[in-house]
Structures are given as structure tokens and as C-alpha cells.
Design a protein around this motif. Structure first.
Motif, mmCIF file in Angstrom:
data_model
loop_
_atom_site.group_PDB
_atom_site.id
_atom_site.type_symbol
_atom_site.label_atom_id
_atom_site.label_comp_id
_atom_site.label_asym_id
_atom_site.label_seq_id
_atom_site.Cartn_x
_atom_site.Cartn_y
_atom_site.Cartn_z
ATOM 1 N N ARG A 83 -26.227 82.952 65.543
ATOM 2 C CA ARG A 83 -27.116 81.320 65.770
ATOM 3 C C ARG A 83 -28.308 81.829 64.204
ATOM 4 O O ARG A 83 -29.448 82.112 64.158
ATOM 5 C CB ARG A 83 -27.671 80.799 66.475
ATOM 6 N N ILE A 84 -28.098 80.842 63.141
ATOM 7 C CA ILE A 84 -29.719 80.239 62.857
ATOM 8 C C ILE A 84 -30.096 79.606 63.131
ATOM 9 O O ILE A 84 -29.960 78.278 63.773
ATOM 10 C CB ILE A 84 -28.744 79.178 61.653
ATOM 11 N N THR A 85 -31.196 79.960 63.359
ATOM 12 C CA THR A 85 -32.705 78.960 64.091
ATOM 13 C C THR A 85 -33.450 77.673 62.725
ATOM 14 O O THR A 85 -33.870 77.114 63.318
ATOM 15 C CB THR A 85 -33.588 79.818 65.250
ATOM 16 N N ALA A 86 -33.074 78.936 61.807
ATOM 17 C CA ALA A 86 -34.062 77.194 60.793
ATOM 18 C C ALA A 86 -33.333 78.155 59.391
ATOM 19 O O ALA A 86 -33.550 79.467 59.352
ATOM 20 C CB ALA A 86 -35.392 78.276 61.272
ATOM 21 N N LEU A 87 -33.372 77.542 58.125
ATOM 22 C CA LEU A 87 -33.438 77.781 56.937
ATOM 23 C C LEU A 87 -34.287 76.829 56.118
ATOM 24 O O LEU A 87 -33.687 75.086 55.682
ATOM 25 C CB LEU A 87 -31.918 77.760 56.809
ATOM 26 N N VAL A 88 -34.652 77.413 55.548
ATOM 27 C CA VAL A 88 -35.655 76.127 54.413
ATOM 28 C C VAL A 88 -35.157 77.075 53.409
ATOM 29 O O VAL A 88 -35.493 77.944 53.074
ATOM 30 C CB VAL A 88 -36.807 75.902 55.416
ATOM 31 N N VAL A 89 -35.644 75.938 51.635
ATOM 32 C CA VAL A 89 -35.751 76.477 50.913
ATOM 33 C C VAL A 89 -36.985 75.445 50.130
ATOM 34 O O VAL A 89 -36.463 74.545 50.837
ATOM 35 C CB VAL A 89 -34.291 76.469 50.114
ATOM 36 N N ASP A 90 -37.423 76.097 49.970
ATOM 37 C CA ASP A 90 -38.777 75.499 48.953
ATOM 38 C C ASP A 90 -37.479 74.034 48.141
ATOM 39 O O ASP A 90 -37.372 74.121 47.569
ATOM 40 C CB ASP A 90 -39.711 76.017 48.152
ATOM 41 N N GLU A 91 -38.640 72.523 47.990
ATOM 42 C CA GLU A 91 -38.140 71.468 47.532
ATOM 43 C C GLU A 91 -38.554 71.767 46.635
ATOM 44 O O GLU A 91 -37.069 70.843 45.398
ATOM 45 C CB GLU A 91 -39.142 70.693 48.094
ATOM 46 N N LYS A 92 -39.011 72.162 45.555
ATOM 47 C CA LYS A 92 -39.211 72.378 43.990
ATOM 48 C C LYS A 92 -37.997 73.625 43.662
ATOM 49 O O LYS A 92 -37.294 73.489 42.424
ATOM 50 C CB LYS A 92 -40.544 73.236 43.707
ATOM 51 N N HIS A 93 -37.044 74.103 44.632
ATOM 52 C CA HIS A 93 -36.726 75.310 44.464
ATOM 53 C C HIS A 93 -34.722 75.189 44.963
ATOM 54 O O HIS A 93 -33.889 76.055 44.057
ATOM 55 C CB HIS A 93 -36.730 76.639 44.198
ATOM 56 N N ARG A 94 -34.299 74.069 45.610
ATOM 57 C CA ARG A 94 -33.319 73.422 46.067
ATOM 58 C C ARG A 94 -32.370 73.604 45.241
ATOM 59 O O ARG A 94 -32.671 72.540 43.991
ATOM 60 C CB ARG A 94 -33.618 72.216 47.620
ATOM 61 N N GLY A 95 -31.172 72.890 45.282
ATOM 62 C CA GLY A 95 -29.769 73.173 43.932
ATOM 63 C C GLY A 95 -29.604 74.068 43.579
ATOM 64 O O GLY A 95 -28.991 74.156 42.573
ATOM 65 N N VAL A 122 -28.080 70.752 63.873
ATOM 66 C CA VAL A 122 -28.695 70.301 62.593
ATOM 67 C C VAL A 122 -28.970 68.746 63.376
ATOM 68 O O VAL A 122 -27.932 68.164 64.092
ATOM 69 C CB VAL A 122 -27.396 69.865 61.743
ATOM 70 N N ALA A 123 -29.833 68.469 63.432
ATOM 71 C CA ALA A 123 -30.824 67.834 63.983
ATOM 72 C C ALA A 123 -32.205 67.351 63.143
ATOM 73 O O ALA A 123 -32.738 68.385 62.012
ATOM 74 C CB ALA A 123 -31.464 67.569 65.038
ATOM 75 N N GLY A 124 -32.748 66.266 63.535
ATOM 76 C CA GLY A 124 -33.754 65.841 62.437
ATOM 77 C C GLY A 124 -33.978 64.414 61.838
ATOM 78 O O GLY A 124 -32.291 64.367 61.328
ATOM 79 N N GLU A 125 -34.631 64.611 60.977
ATOM 80 C CA GLU A 125 -34.746 64.281 59.249
ATOM 81 C C GLU A 125 -34.091 63.395 58.605
ATOM 82 O O GLU A 125 -33.117 63.146 57.753
ATOM 83 C CB GLU A 125 -36.016 63.162 59.106
ATOM 84 N N ASN A 126 -33.052 65.176 58.359
ATOM 85 C CA ASN A 126 -32.921 65.184 56.792
ATOM 86 C C ASN A 126 -31.564 66.101 57.570
ATOM 87 O O ASN A 126 -30.602 66.785 56.657
ATOM 88 C CB ASN A 126 -33.466 66.735 56.269
ATOM 89 N N ARG A 127 -30.794 65.661 59.316
ATOM 90 C CA ARG A 127 -29.913 66.014 59.125
ATOM 91 C C ARG A 127 -28.503 66.198 58.210
ATOM 92 O O ARG A 127 -27.775 66.582 58.193
ATOM 93 C CB ARG A 127 -29.679 65.883 60.668
ATOM 94 N N ILE A 128 -28.587 64.839 57.471
ATOM 95 C CA ILE A 128 -27.849 64.862 57.004
ATOM 96 C C ILE A 128 -27.194 65.626 56.142
ATOM 97 O O ILE A 128 -26.282 65.676 55.159
ATOM 98 C CB ILE A 128 -27.850 62.592 56.219
ATOM 99 N N SER A 129 -28.438 65.556 55.001
ATOM 100 C CA SER A 129 -28.001 66.739 53.896
ATOM 101 C C SER A 129 -27.488 67.466 54.256
ATOM 102 O O SER A 129 -27.127 68.611 53.696
ATOM 103 C CB SER A 129 -29.567 66.437 53.012
ATOM 104 N N ALA A 130 -29.030 68.644 55.054
ATOM 105 C CA ALA A 130 -28.415 70.082 56.081
ATOM 106 C C ALA A 130 -26.657 69.296 56.154
ATOM 107 O O ALA A 130 -26.249 70.711 56.319
ATOM 108 C CB ALA A 130 -29.394 69.621 56.726
ATOM 109 N N LYS A 131 -26.614 68.677 56.902
ATOM 110 C CA LYS A 131 -24.885 68.703 57.859
ATOM 111 C C LYS A 131 -24.074 69.038 56.029
ATOM 112 O O LYS A 131 -23.154 69.214 56.257
ATOM 113 C CB LYS A 131 -24.802 67.398 58.413
ATOM 114 N N SER A 132 -24.113 68.219 55.184
ATOM 115 C CA SER A 132 -23.462 68.078 53.966
ATOM 116 C C SER A 132 -23.398 69.460 53.624
ATOM 117 O O SER A 132 -22.145 70.191 52.658
ATOM 118 C CB SER A 132 -24.416 67.424 53.077
#
Length: 151
Positions: A83-95, A122-132
């Protein structure tokens, strides 16, 4: 006269407790409430358990992303899952493909530990972009996430 172009070097490595200060801003981007001491303690815990893994992405020596994994198996599973419990890339380095590289390393870790599947909730405010993001990375959406607070 030739011009030399230096591409930034992306390195994915296991996390360690000394990464706490560098990971704190990333955890805040995920809106995870934590302190440097608590994060350091949790990173130390990862080093002691072979069913847990934390990876960091460094770009030219600076931490720009992280992924945390947990492997588990229940009585009804023939093989464990990761299970992925967390995944984050700094906002300035996304994409820039950093998240996909972290996922690739997560897949390799899961396979190396005998897991039959990699999954994420996937839950929370950014779930649509995370789901995508996950769907574009080959994940299939199935079911709903239900939870109940135990207070």
C-alpha cells in the motif's frame, strides 16, 4: 566552441531519520499534521521494519519528493500487497516525471518483497488530480473507501 548542458540529476533512495527536516515541508503540502520530532521518529521506525519503506527523490541534492509504503497480508490473500500510504512531489517540481519515478521504485520494492499488487487510497482536497495521476500510471479504480473513527 561547444556548450555543455547539465541536466539535473534525479536520485531515488531510501529515506532515513536525517531526512525529517527536508520532508516536513512535503508533509505539510499533503496537509499531514506532524512535527520534526514525530517525523524523525516515524522515519526511524521505517528503517527497523522490512514491511515498511520510505523513499525520497533528490534533485541535484535537494529533496523534492517522497513515497511511503507498507506491505501486508491477511488470511485471505495468497500473496502480500503493498500500500502507498503517502506520495508527494514538491509543488514546484510537479509534472516533471518525479512522481512516476517514485511509483516505479515503489513497484520494484513491492515486487522484490513478493507483493502481488500495489494499491493506494485517494482522499482529500486534491483527490481528483491524484486519482487522475494514478489512473494515468496504470492504476484501476475499484470500490469505495469507507472509514469509521474509533474514539
Amino acid at each position: 566552441m561547444s556548450t555543455q548542458v547539465c541536466a539535473p540529476a534525479l536520485v531515488i533512495r531510501k529515506s532515513c531519520c536525517e531526512d525529517a527536516q527536508h520532508l516536513l515541508p512535503l508533509m505539510r503540502q499533503l496537509r499531514y499534521p506532524t512535527t520534526p520530532g514525530v517525523l524523525k521518529e516515524r522515519l526511524s521506525m521505517l528503517e527497523e521494519h522490512d514491511q515498511l519503506c520510505g523513499l525520497v527523490a533528490e534533485l541535484d541534492g535537494g529533496v523534492v519528493g517522497t513515497i511511503f509504503l507498507k506491505q501486508h497480508q491477511t488470511h485471505d490473500m495468497a500473496k502480500p500487497v503493498t500500500r502507498i500510504t503517502a506520495l508527494v512531489v514538491d509543488e514546484k517540481h510537479r509534472g516533471k516525471g518525479i512522481g512516476k519515478r517514485l511509483l516505479s521504485e515503489a513497484e520494484a520494492w513491492g515486487k522484490g518483497h513478493g507483493s502481488s499488487q500495489l494499491f493506494v487510497s485517494v482522499a482529500g482536497e486534491n483527490r481528483i488530480s491524484a486519482k487522475s495521476f494514478y489512473e494515468c500510471s496504470g492504476f484501476n479504480c475499484s470500490g469505495y473507501r469507507l472509514s469509521k473513527d474509533l474514539v
